[in-house]
Design a protein around this motif. Structure first.
Motif, mmCIF file in Angstrom:
data_model
loop_
_atom_site.group_PDB
_atom_site.id
_atom_site.type_symbol
_atom_site.label_atom_id
_atom_site.label_comp_id
_atom_site.label_asym_id
_atom_site.label_seq_id
_atom_site.Cartn_x
_atom_site.Cartn_y
_atom_site.Cartn_z
ATOM 1 N N ASP A 1 0.828 -1.205 0.000
ATOM 2 C CA ASP A 1 0.000 0.000 0.000
ATOM 3 C C ASP A 1 0.865 1.260 0.000
ATOM 4 O OD1 ASP A 1 0.987 -0.117 2.530
ATOM 5 O OD2 ASP A 1 -0.934 -0.079 3.551
ATOM 6 N N ASP A 2 0.213 2.420 -0.015
ATOM 7 C CA ASP A 2 0.924 3.699 -0.090
ATOM 8 C C ASP A 2 1.654 4.045 1.203
ATOM 9 O OD1 ASP A 2 0.024 4.032 -2.660
ATOM 10 O OD2 ASP A 2 -1.733 5.216 -2.077
ATOM 11 N N LYS A 3 1.264 3.436 2.310
ATOM 12 C CA LYS A 3 1.883 3.729 3.604
ATOM 13 C C LYS A 3 3.175 2.946 3.809
ATOM 14 C CE LYS A 3 -2.537 4.557 5.838
ATOM 15 N NZ LYS A 3 -3.459 4.104 6.865
#
Length: 101
Positions: free
Chosen positions: A45-47
């Motif tokens: 994911d983006d995190k």
């Protein structure tokens, strides 16, 4: 490519498969496998990027703290040893008795 993979490609090539097609197949399979592994670990994911950076900073901070603590302990041990040595020399040379009397 690994020796096993190279052997499988050579075997498939001997059976009529084009080497370019086989290399593309291996490359695509590698990318899909890597993406699956990252997704399984929760890093897709983006995190994930900022989390990894934060973890690296945390680990580096821990290493720095360990190094600093070890350095402080060594410094205190050396200071204590020097102080004891000086006290011992003072007693041996009779400086303590001269100061008292």
């Amino acid at each position: 490519m690994t020796a096993m993979l190279e052997g499988l490609v050579a075997q498939a090539e001997a059976q009529g498969a084009a080497r370019v097609t086989l290399r593309a197949l291996v490359e695509e399979a590698s990318e899909v496998g890597a993406a699956r592994a990252l997704r399984t670990l929760g890093l897709m994911d983006d995190k994930a990027g900022p989390d990894i950076i934060e973890l690296r900073q945390l680990i580096q901070g821990w290493r720095d703290a360990k190094r600093s603590a070890l350095s402080a302990v060594v410094a205190w041990v050396v200071r204590t040893a020097v102080a004891l040595l000086l006290i011992g020399l003072a007693f041996k040379m009779g400086i303590v008795e001269r100061v008292r009397g």
